[in-house]
Design a protein around this motif. Structure first.
Motif: not given
Length: 557
Positions: A241-263
């Motif tokens: 789920c971690f790799l999947h989220a990084l590869k298809s969900k998270v965008k560079k423009s969202e960083l920094p991203l709260l870890t709780s929100t990421f989960l």
């Protein structure tokens, strides 16, 4: 009851007053216990835990645990001893004896019938309907803790073998150990045998009986494979789920991203259907430790504490070979395409189910004592009405002349009346009785997000707060907070608003509020925020504060 998976709701150390109440309840339920035996079971100075669980069928059960041994459990307002207590005090309950083959049927859920009972020379135990009883195998009475049932022959069968063969204690302990290891994955500190709640289980299997049971066990091997190494399985699911989220969900423009929100908003949405992501069941136990491993061992992300106590993902290595070689599961590829077609570009959101609950206060504890609901017990309004109604009926307080009124007795007087009413009010209408009861209880709330365990908290749920403020040269900005309470990602909400109003936004940590972020967007955008929250996210209006501050037509803001 405990043979299948159960869910732990809470695990707390018992309070002094509750310890005394528990002692009194045990003494009343099991009068054969001496004072010394009771003190040994419930010592005054040793830590005793109260564990609340939900069984696989939804039954709410309260466990009382000492030294990692469950001693008693409470179900439907009644106390029962666990097998560990019965092993130590075999005479605590009336006991029926049976043979090991019959015991195996009982473990599977069958009822004990008279043909399966071994009648001793003294006859059957003297029991009545609804009496709590125990079941033991012939030749073995037992005492001890969860290390396994020891062998303690009774007076009649001492020296005799069961069915002409010796009981193999080593094999018993292996069976018991395997059961405990499986259950401990669900509740690390509190282990209960899944064999029977009311019996003294010896689990004495002969070799011949084990061979007979092998065929039946073959059908269950598939299920057992799924239960092997649950931590390793959960670790693998976390990484996926971690790799999947990084590869298809998270965008560079969202960083920094709260870890709780990421989960909450990215990893959970990447969990395959039919599976549930639970960090507590992994070897990491905490999100921070998992992310630390992803940073130090895999060099996938960099996590930093931007504000005290709040961690954020500040950098992602998009060129990492492990991330680049990861293949997004086909099932979730379809889901990602559906999201993009939705127009807002974020993970599909489903509003939580919010329920108002009430906690028993110290003042009302006497009113709920008959229902065995002590101070701090959280109840639904319907449960409160039922308990109060039963109390009134049991104490015959319904006014005979007018059934719409309830006569006030000393307990109701102390719990519900003001001091100025003590001499004046002799009865209350039913509606007044219920409203006064709820008014003197502490309000709580329960939030249930799709696919997640219910979250219960005291007090009122914080509404999403929207306000308008001035920033230099009388420029207006719209401020939004408490989005996280409803499972909304502040960054996603801000991005959606930016697309709608073409205005810049800023995310700011809220001082003193852990894992909460303030969204600030240029202009008075309350109308747009209202439309987004009410129509797109379907948040009920009663949970949004500040909609009345929207700009009026014809006025410049």
């Amino acid at each position: 009851m405990f043979a299948k998976q159960f869910r732990v709701k809470s695990n707390t150390v018992i309070k002094g007053s509750d310890r005394r109440k528990l002692k009194a309840d045990i003494s009343a339920a099991f009068p054969s216990l001496s004072t010394d035996e009771l003190s040994e079971l419930i010592p005054n100075k040793e830590e005793l835990n109260v564990v609340k669980i939900y069984a696989h069928k939804g039954d709410a059960v309260t466990l009382f645990v000492l030294h990692k041994n469950p001693l008693f459990f409470e179900l439907e307002k009644r106390l029962y001893p666990t097998v560990y207590v019965l092993w130590r005090y075999p005479a605590l309950l009336p006991t029926f004896r049976t043979w090991p083959p019959v015991l195996q049927k009982l473990i599977g859920g069958a009822d004990l019938m008279l043909p399966g009972v071994v009648v001793s020379s003294s006859g059957l135990p003297d029991v009545k309907g609804d009496d709590c009883c125990a079941v033991s195998v012939v030749s073995n009475r037992a005492y001890g803790d969860k290390s396994g049932p020891p062998s303690l022959p009774d007076a009649e069968s001492e020296g005799q073998a069961v069915s002409g063969e010796e009981c193999e204690v080593d094999e018993e302990e292996e069976v018991q150990k395997s059961v405990e290891e499986e259950v401990e994955e669900q509740m690390p500190c509190e282990t209960i045998t899944g064999q029977a709640c009311f019996g003294i289980e010896a689990l004495s299997l002969t070799k011949q009986e084990e061979e007979k049971g092998e065929k039946g066990n073959e059908e269950e091997e598939g299920n057992q494979d799924d239960q092997k190494m649950p931590q390793e399985i959960m670790d693998a699911l976390l990484l996926q789920c971690f790799l999947h989220a990084l590869k298809s969900k998270v965008k560079k423009s969202e960083l920094p991203l709260l870890t709780s929100t990421f989960l909450r908003n990215h990893m959970f949405s990447c969990c395959p259907s039919g599976k549930q992501l639970d960090i507590k069941k992994s070897s990491y136990k905490k999100l921070s430790k998992f992310l630390q491993a992803m940073q130090q061992q895999h060099n996938l992300v960099r996590v930093k504490e931007l504000t005290k106590g709040v961690e954020s993902i500040v950098e992602v290595d998009w060129k990492n070979p492990e991330l680049r070689s990861f293949n997004v599961p086909e099932e979730t590829d379809v889901e990602a395409a559906t999201v993009q077609e939705g127009g807002e570009g974020e993970t599909p959101y489903h509003p939580p189910e919010i329920t108002t609950l009430y906690s028993v206060s110290a003042r009302l504890e006497p009113l709920f004592m008959d229902a065995n609901k002590r101070k701090g017990t959280i109840l639904q309004p319907a449960e409160v009405r039922y308990i109060v109604t039963e109390y009134v009926k049991k104490n015959e307080l319904v006014d005979e002349r007018n059934k719409n009124y309830v006569t006030i007795n000393p307990t109701l007087c102390d719990c519900l009346l003001e001091k100025s009413e003590y001499q004046e009010v002799e009865s209350l209408k039913w509606d007044d009785l219920f409203s006064r009861t709820l008014g003197r209880m502490q309000e709580c709330y329960q939030v249930v997000f799709p696919g997640q365990a219910p979250i219960k908290k005291k007090g009122h749920i914080e509404p999403i707060d929207i306000s308008v403020a001035s920033r230099g040269s009388n420029k207006k900005v719209t401020l939004i907070k408490n989005l996280e309470v409803y499972g909304l990602d502040p960054a996603a909400v801000a991005t959606a608003l930016q697309r709608r109003v073409q205005a810049s936004f800023v995310l700011q940590p809220i001082p003193g509020a852990k894992d909460k972020v303030l969204v600030q967007i240029q202009g008075n955008q309350i109308h747009q925020v209202s439309n987004l929250l009410l129509d797109h996210y379907q948040i009920p209006r009663k949970y949004i504060q500040g909609l009345e501050k929207a700009s009026k037509g014809g006025k410049k803001k």
